[in-house]
Design a protein around this motif. Structure first.
Motif, mmCIF file in Angstrom:
data_model
loop_
_atom_site.group_PDB
_atom_site.id
_atom_site.type_symbol
_atom_site.label_atom_id
_atom_site.label_comp_id
_atom_site.label_asym_id
_atom_site.label_seq_id
_atom_site.Cartn_x
_atom_site.Cartn_y
_atom_site.Cartn_z
ATOM 1 N N GLY A 1 1.618 -3.567 9.243
ATOM 2 C CA GLY A 1 0.368 -3.195 8.602
ATOM 3 C C GLY A 1 0.397 -1.814 7.995
ATOM 4 N N LYS A 2 1.055 -0.857 8.644
ATOM 5 C CA LYS A 2 1.110 0.520 8.140
ATOM 6 C C LYS A 2 1.805 0.562 6.777
ATOM 7 C CE LYS A 2 2.720 5.137 9.528
ATOM 8 N NZ LYS A 2 3.650 5.376 8.421
ATOM 9 N N ALA A 3 2.915 -0.167 6.661
ATOM 10 C CA ALA A 3 3.635 -0.191 5.384
ATOM 11 C C ALA A 3 2.779 -0.824 4.289
ATOM 12 C CB ALA A 3 4.955 -0.961 5.540
ATOM 13 N N TYR A 4 1.987 -1.834 4.653
ATOM 14 C CA TYR A 4 1.140 -2.513 3.659
ATOM 15 C C TYR A 4 0.054 -1.570 3.146
ATOM 16 C CZ TYR A 4 -1.728 -6.152 1.501
ATOM 17 O OH TYR A 4 -2.444 -6.904 0.612
ATOM 18 N N VAL A 5 -0.543 -0.778 4.038
ATOM 19 C CA VAL A 5 -1.549 0.193 3.613
ATOM 20 C C VAL A 5 -0.925 1.208 2.651
ATOM 21 C CG1 VAL A 5 -3.077 2.060 4.382
ATOM 22 C CG2 VAL A 5 -2.946 -0.055 5.680
ATOM 23 N N GLU A 6 0.240 1.704 3.003
ATOM 24 C CA GLU A 6 0.902 2.690 2.152
ATOM 25 C C GLU A 6 1.227 2.101 0.781
ATOM 26 O OE1 GLU A 6 4.162 3.648 4.657
ATOM 27 O OE2 GLU A 6 3.053 5.140 5.844
ATOM 28 N N LYS A 7 1.610 0.825 0.756
ATOM 29 C CA LYS A 7 1.916 0.152 -0.514
ATOM 30 C C LYS A 7 0.665 0.063 -1.390
ATOM 31 C CE LYS A 7 3.579 -4.359 -2.259
ATOM 32 N NZ LYS A 7 2.301 -4.819 -2.856
ATOM 33 N N ILE A 8 -0.463 -0.352 -0.792
ATOM 34 C CA ILE A 8 -1.710 -0.470 -1.556
ATOM 35 C C ILE A 8 -2.109 0.880 -2.130
ATOM 36 C CG2 ILE A 8 -4.198 -0.852 -1.317
ATOM 37 C CD1 ILE A 8 -3.619 -3.098 0.568
ATOM 38 N N MET A 9 -2.027 1.919 -1.315
ATOM 39 C CA MET A 9 -2.449 3.247 -1.768
ATOM 40 C C MET A 9 -1.537 3.775 -2.857
ATOM 41 S SD MET A 9 -3.558 4.859 1.945
ATOM 42 C CE MET A 9 -4.208 6.376 1.252
ATOM 43 N N ALA A 10 -0.229 3.423 -2.765
ATOM 44 C CA ALA A 10 0.713 3.879 -3.782
ATOM 45 C C ALA A 10 0.484 3.187 -5.120
ATOM 46 C CB ALA A 10 2.150 3.631 -3.303
ATOM 47 N N GLU A 11 0.074 1.924 -5.069
ATOM 48 C CA GLU A 11 -0.128 1.142 -6.297
ATOM 49 C C GLU A 11 -1.512 1.356 -6.899
ATOM 50 O OE1 GLU A 11 0.605 -2.839 -5.090
ATOM 51 O OE2 GLU A 11 2.801 -2.645 -5.083
ATOM 52 N N ASN A 12 -2.404 2.000 -6.156
ATOM 53 C CA ASN A 12 -3.772 2.241 -6.633
ATOM 54 C C ASN A 12 -4.073 3.727 -6.479
ATOM 55 O OD1 ASN A 12 -5.318 -0.641 -6.922
ATOM 56 N ND2 ASN A 12 -3.756 -0.701 -5.317
ATOM 57 N N MET A 13 -3.632 4.494 -7.452
ATOM 58 C CA MET A 13 -3.773 5.943 -7.342
ATOM 59 C C MET A 13 -5.201 6.416 -7.545
ATOM 60 S SD MET A 13 -0.768 6.707 -6.510
ATOM 61 C CE MET A 13 -0.882 8.496 -6.593
ATOM 62 N N GLN A 14 -6.063 5.548 -8.093
ATOM 63 C CA GLN A 14 -7.449 5.944 -8.326
ATOM 64 C C GLN A 14 -8.392 4.912 -7.697
ATOM 65 O OE1 GLN A 14 -7.462 6.349 -12.654
ATOM 66 N NE2 GLN A 14 -7.404 8.579 -12.404
ATOM 67 N N PRO A 15 -8.500 4.909 -6.382
ATOM 68 C CA PRO A 15 -9.421 3.972 -5.715
ATOM 69 C C PRO A 15 -10.868 4.337 -6.008
ATOM 70 C CG PRO A 15 -8.621 5.576 -4.136
ATOM 71 C CD PRO A 15 -7.859 5.821 -5.413
ATOM 72 N N LEU A 16 -11.734 3.359 -5.805
ATOM 73 C CA LEU A 16 -13.160 3.619 -5.925
ATOM 74 C C LEU A 16 -13.638 4.264 -4.629
ATOM 75 C CD1 LEU A 16 -14.309 0.229 -7.528
ATOM 76 C CD2 LEU A 16 -13.946 2.415 -8.687
ATOM 77 N N VAL A 17 -14.288 5.409 -4.768
ATOM 78 C CA VAL A 17 -14.763 6.146 -3.603
ATOM 79 C C VAL A 17 -16.226 5.800 -3.362
ATOM 80 C CG1 VAL A 17 -15.092 8.404 -2.546
ATOM 81 C CG2 VAL A 17 -13.151 8.008 -4.090
ATOM 82 N N THR A 18 -16.508 5.240 -2.180
ATOM 83 C CA THR A 18 -17.883 4.874 -1.821
ATOM 84 C C THR A 18 -18.173 5.414 -0.431
ATOM 85 O OG1 THR A 18 -17.495 2.803 -0.614
ATOM 86 C CG2 THR A 18 -17.442 2.686 -3.018
ATOM 87 N N HIS A 19 -19.457 5.420 -0.050
ATOM 88 C CA HIS A 19 -19.784 5.906 1.290
ATOM 89 C C HIS A 19 -19.370 4.905 2.368
ATOM 90 C CE1 HIS A 19 -23.442 3.537 0.363
ATOM 91 N NE2 HIS A 19 -23.506 3.347 1.674
ATOM 92 N N TYR A 20 -18.890 3.700 1.948
ATOM 93 C CA TYR A 20 -18.322 2.743 2.900
ATOM 94 C C TYR A 20 -16.840 3.035 3.156
ATOM 95 C CZ TYR A 20 -22.499 -0.053 2.019
ATOM 96 O OH TYR A 20 -23.790 -0.487 1.912
ATOM 97 N N GLY A 21 -16.208 3.758 2.242
ATOM 98 C CA GLY A 21 -14.785 4.036 2.324
ATOM 99 C C GLY A 21 -14.152 3.902 0.951
ATOM 100 N N LEU A 22 -12.832 3.795 0.921
ATOM 101 C CA LEU A 22 -12.099 3.670 -0.336
ATOM 102 C C LEU A 22 -11.849 2.193 -0.634
ATOM 103 C CD1 LEU A 22 -9.413 6.469 0.165
ATOM 104 C CD2 LEU A 22 -11.662 6.657 -0.926
ATOM 105 N N ILE A 23 -12.151 1.798 -1.877
ATOM 106 C CA ILE A 23 -11.935 0.414 -2.315
ATOM 107 C C ILE A 23 -10.731 0.363 -3.245
ATOM 108 C CG2 ILE A 23 -12.851 -1.290 -3.960
ATOM 109 C CD1 ILE A 23 -13.827 -1.955 -1.369
ATOM 110 N N TYR A 24 -9.772 -0.499 -2.890
ATOM 111 C CA TYR A 24 -8.569 -0.695 -3.680
ATOM 112 C C TYR A 24 -8.519 -2.122 -4.208
ATOM 113 C CZ TYR A 24 -6.743 3.591 -1.537
ATOM 114 O OH TYR A 24 -6.559 4.886 -1.119
ATOM 115 N N GLU A 25 -8.054 -2.277 -5.452
ATOM 116 C CA GLU A 25 -7.726 -3.605 -5.964
ATOM 117 C C GLU A 25 -6.375 -3.997 -5.381
ATOM 118 O OE1 GLU A 25 -7.870 -3.570 -10.180
ATOM 119 O OE2 GLU A 25 -10.012 -3.097 -10.274
ATOM 120 N N ASN A 26 -6.299 -5.210 -4.778
ATOM 121 C CA ASN A 26 -5.103 -5.567 -4.018
ATOM 122 C C ASN A 26 -4.164 -6.537 -4.731
ATOM 123 O OD1 ASN A 26 -6.348 -8.072 -3.794
ATOM 124 N ND2 ASN A 26 -7.134 -7.655 -1.743
#
Length: 551
Positions: free
Chosen positions: A144-169
């Motif tokens: 799971g840790k590697a998968y999170v890092e992959k998503i964050m690397a591929e989505n350098m501009q996530p949507l920032v909301t008060h719920y957290g960060l939203i990434y297109e997967n």
């Protein structure tokens, strides 16, 4: 969880609990003098109990049916899905219900990162959301840790909301809702689903439906009438033999809707029992099935019993009606006993066993005569039996020396002789407590036992009647045949249960306006409560107008 929304129309407002049924929508529209059609709009003021919905919808003008559809979709979400939906909707600044409904079908396209304390657990949950389902072994071994890092690397501009960060997967969103005709969605189980199509667009009817639901579906399709569209059964949950009679005959929308209402009212277990009974009785047409559904509790079946001797042996040895000593088997004439019992019953042998009919429905007997050779019995005229009970009533209004009423915070008993003056008001309140589906059999609808009581008691309802200057509650029974002592005792027990826990429990909480004050009447709480016939009371029965619903 249902969401309570304050809805405005002009200067008026009402609270509406969503999602809701079509009848609840109709009552809501009536209360605001609104038309109930596909274009009906209201303004969402705020949500009383759901801040997430409040943030999305407060202040918006929306179509009422579109709002209800959206709330059905959201009601199916778990906490994680709801947070992902709200974060994606907030991050994309969605404002239309069309876009929000489409998002409910596409939350698997987004990953919400809201807690960095355990990246392995977070990544596994995000992967599960992306895939929809994952084998247990694969899930446990997934990094799971590697998968999170992959998503964050591929989505350098996530949507920032008060719920957290939203990434297109990586999943591609699809437009499922065109803003006009609703996509198929089974919010709750229903027996039959129709697809109605007009000029390439399709609407779905989850039978049974109200007429207004059909009308609105046609409006969304821009079709003038049901005759202008093509329709077909998309889904159903019926056993095979019922499918042959109800679905494959394709004998009209109205009939299908009526059958669906019957099946939904029954529930899955009872529909299965009806299917088995139809096979036992060799019922093959929809018209025969309608009659059987009305009478299904009047039957008793004995699978595998094909002769009088087998029937006699079963009744003596296995039914529990007798204390049987197997050492006496050589001395008992099972065949003679079976023949004697059959001669006094209305039954017939079929390829599945012995079928016994306890009822008195002439149409049912005629059908059974054709299908399994049942010998019909003479139909008696319906009879009436009344069972009387004392009432207990209280009010929270007292009267001063000038005859003026004022409210108090303690109960004041309203005596039975005073209640007699309020007979019409109490009777009217009782009649309003009757529910849909009770017109045919009254509260016998809830009896549920396959026995002679169910066959003999066609219907019973609650009434009130003045007896010796005092108002009493009355259970008015319509009988197909007289009850013996054991049957009378059994129906008394059933009615007692309705007085204490069923009909009576709801009725005693209903305020009844009587001469300027509210009175609460109980069918159960009277001192020295009893349930007696007119003979046991030492009085003569007054005639009550019999009503047989659709009969």
């Amino acid at each position: 969880m249902h969401t309570i929304i304050k809805c405005n129309y002009g200067e008026n407002f009402r609270n509406l609990s969503l999602p809701c049924t079509e009848r609840e929508i109709q009552l809501f529209c009536d209360s605001l003098a609104l038309p109930n059609d596909a274009g009906t709009q209201i303004r969402v003021d705020h949500s009383h109990n759901n801040p997430q919905v409040d943030a999305l919808l407060a202040g918006k003008e929306v179509r009422l049916d579109e709002l209800n559809y959206l709330m059905k979709r959201l009601d199916s979400f778990d906490e994680g899905e709801m947070n992902t939906f709200c974060a994606a909707a907030s991050g994309q600044k969605l404002s239309s219900l069309k876009d929000m409904i489409n998002l409910t079908f596409n939350i698997h396209c987004y990953s919400l990162v809201d807690d960095f304390s355990d990246l392995d657990r977070l990544g596994k949950n995000l992967y599960l959301n992306f895939m929809g389902s994952v084998p247990t072994k694969e899930f446990s071994e997934f990094d799971g840790k590697a998968y999170v890092e992959k998503i964050m690397a591929e989505n350098m501009q996530p949507l920032v909301t008060h719920y957290g960060l939203i990434y297109e997967n990586g999943n591609q969103p699809q437009q499922v809702y065109n803003g006009r005709t609703f996509p198929a969605y089974w919010y709750e189980p229903n027996p039959i689903t129709l697809g109605i199509t007009y000029k390439g667009d399709t609407e779905y009817l989850y039978l049974p439906v109200e007429k207004s639901e059909l009308d609105k579906a046609l409006q969304r399709l821009d079709a003038e009438s049901l005759d202008a569209v093509t329709w077909s059964v998309e889904e159903h949950s019926l056993p095979e033999n019922l499918t042959n009679m109800v679905i494959r005959e394709q004998f009209g929308y109205s009939a299908l809707n009526q059958f669906a209402a019957v099946f939904k009212n029954m529930g899955n277990r009872e529909v299965t029992a009806l299917s088995e009974l139809a096979a036992f009785a060799k019922i093959t047409t929809s018209e025969q099935l309608k009659t059987l559904a009305d009478c299904m509790y009047e039957f008793e079946s004995f699978p595998g019993i094909h002769t009088a001797e087998e029937y006699g042996r079963y009744m003596i040895c296995e039914s529990g009606h007798f204390e049987y000593d197997e050492n006496l088997a050589d001395y008992i004439d099972f065949r003679a006993y079976g023949q004697d019992k059959i001669s006094r019953e209305t039954g017939a042998f079929t390829d599945r066993g012995y079928l016994l009919y306890h009822g008195y429905n002439q149409e049912m007997q005629n059908i059974l005569s054709q299908t399994i050779g049942l010998k019909a019995k003479e139909m008696p005229e319906p009879q009436e039996l009344k069972l009387y009970m004392p009432l207990n009533a209280v009010t929270y209004h007292d009267e001063n020396g000038y005859g003026d009423l004022y409210q108090v915070d303690f109960e004041i008993e309203v005596y039975a002789d005073e209640l007699a003056a309020y007979e019409d008001e109490i009777r009217s309140a009782m009649q309003k407590r009757m529910h849909d589906g009770e017109s045919e059999r009254g509260l016998m609808k809830y009896y549920g036992h396959t026995d002679t009581v169910n066959a003999k008691v066609r219907k019973y309802v609650f009434e009130v009647e003045e007896v010796r200057g005092e108002l009493m509650g009355v259970a008015v029974l319509t009988l197909n045949a007289p009850l013996d002592a054991a049957e009378l005792e059994k129906i008394k027990e059933t009615i007692e249960g309705q007085c204490s826990d069923g009909f009576g429990e709801g009725f005693e909480q209903q305020e009844i306006k009587c001469n300027g004050k509210e009175v609460y009447v109980s069918l159960w709480d009277a001192k020295d409560w009893s349930l007696k016939t007119a003979a046991e009371m030492g009085i003569s029965e007054q005639s009550y107008k019999m009503q047989f619903g659709g009969m």
